[in-house]
Design an enzyme around this catalytic site. Structure first.
Site, short mmCIF file in Angstrom:
data_model
loop_
_atom_site.label_atom_id
_atom_site.label_comp_id
_atom_site.label_asym_id
_atom_site.label_seq_id
_atom_site.Cartn_x
_atom_site.Cartn_y
_atom_site.Cartn_z
N ASP A 1 0.62 5.15 1.97
CA ASP A 1 -0.18 5.80 3.01
C ASP A 1 -1.02 6.94 2.44
OD1 ASP A 1 1.10 4.10 4.81
OD2 ASP A 1 2.66 5.57 5.29
N HIS B 1 4.85 0.35 0.17
CA HIS B 1 5.59 -0.39 1.19
C HIS B 1 4.74 -1.53 1.73
CE1 HIS B 1 3.61 2.94 3.31
NE2 HIS B 1 3.55 2.15 4.37
N HIS C 1 0.86 -1.19 0.00
CA HIS C 1 0.00 0.00 0.00
C HIS C 1 0.89 1.24 0.00
CE1 HIS C 1 1.15 -0.35 4.22
NE2 HIS C 1 0.81 0.92 4.39
N ARG D 1 5.37 6.63 14.01
CA ARG D 1 5.26 7.15 12.64
C ARG D 1 4.66 8.56 12.64
NH1 ARG D 1 1.40 4.59 8.02
NH2 ARG D 1 0.11 6.37 8.57
C1 SIN Z 1 3.13 1.35 7.67
O1 SIN Z 1 2.47 0.75 6.84
O2 SIN Z 1 3.12 2.58 7.74
C2 SIN Z 1 4.01 0.58 8.63
C3 SIN Z 1 5.24 0.11 7.97
C4 SIN Z 1 6.07 -0.74 8.89
O3 SIN Z 1 5.67 -1.01 10.02
O4 SIN Z 1 7.15 -1.16 8.48
#
Ligand code: SIN
Length: 279
Positions: free
Chosen positions: A97, A250, A95, A265
């Site tokens: 973000d 990612h 996906h 994050r």
């Molecule tokens: C996310 O999808 O923002 C998390 C990515 C991660 O935990 O590596």
């Protein structure tokens, strides 16, 4: 400051900088590398939440994710957490973000606090390299297309993901935001054409039947899932990654059952997206 490319398609590691004490010149070089490589990795950055926020604010205004549980006392920092007894992880599928927003977040800045002894890596895909590898007639076919993106099927009250993530993901009533973006966007700073559909949030190609949409999206996803467009990052406490949500996908691997993985994050505001080639 030293840059090592992570793969030929996407990503670079930056060594020899302290993100808590960055000069303006270093920041300018980091921003240039970010535009060139899509995701940057840093090691041994033992940042407090305040230092993480201060670094994020150099990129722009903070975008508060409306679904993630926030770090106590820090509403602008989202917790990306999986405790040993939990089986589902956050972000465990390809996906990008916030594509469901009309002005998708420009970047996400993820800082590792606790990492599993093994596993828990994140894969990144380069959407510029994936686009470049398509044939010219196929690119011409994609050029006028737009796709719809949604958060409802992921974060809405009826979504399996929402139900599996009780306590970590909330606010399902805010999962009403759909948006439409070009299938091929121009990077807002460099103009580079980027494929901008993703398996997490894209729901259809505008004006196409469900069958036609499904077929095209499936083709683009399978194309981008080819490892030649990827890099893989192994986290250690203090590792930090900053990725461009317009230029990458990612995927957080969920291969560390019974172990804790905890990162903070921050997402930074972006802008409306234009088709590649638009002035
Ligand atoms: C996310 O999808 O923002 C998390 C990515 C991660 O935990 O590596």
């Amino acid at each position: 400051m030293h840059l090592i490319r992570a793969s030929s398609a996407v990503g670079a590691e930056i060594q020899g900088v302290d993100l808590a004490n960055l000069s303006d010149d270093e920041f300018t070089r980091i921003r240039g590398a970010f535009n060139a490589h899509g995701v940057l990795f840093f090691r041994s950055q033992n940042l407090s939440p305040e230092q993480h926020l201060a670094f994020a604010k150099r990129w722009g205004d903070i975008n508060v994710n409306r679904f993630f549980t926030a770090l106590e006392g820090h509403p602008q920092i989202a917790k990306v957490l999986k405790d040993p007894e939990q089986t589902h992880n956050i972000g465990g599928g390809w996906h990008t973000d916030h594509s469901y927003d009309e002005r998708p977040a420009m970047c996400s800045i993820l800082h590792a606090i606790d990492t599993p002894e093994s596993g828990g890596d994140t894969l990144f895909a380069g959407m510029g390299a994936a686009y470049d590898a398509l044939s010219e007639p196929f690119k011409a076919m994609l050029a006028p297309l737009k796709a719809a993106h949604s958060s409802r099927h992921v974060f809405g009250a009826d979504a399996l993901y929402h139900r599996a993530m009780q306590g970590r993901i909330g606010n399902p009533e805010a999962a009403t935001q759909d948006s439409v973006h070009p299938v091929v966007i121009g990077h807002p700073e460099t103009g580079r054409p980027l494929l901008y559909v993703n398996p997490g949030f894209t729901i259809r190609i505008e004006g196409w039947s469900p069958k036609e949409s499904g077929m095209l999206l499936e083709f683009l996803y399978n194309h981008t899932k080819n490892p030649r467009f990827h890099t893989r990052f192994h986290w250690q406490p203090g590792s930090l990654a900053i990725w461009d949500n317009r230029a990458t996908w990612h995927y957080a691997l969920n291969d560390y059952q019974g172990q804790r993985r905890y990162l903070n994050r921050i997402t930074v505001e972006g802008c409306a997206l234009s088709p590649a080639g638009a002035a």
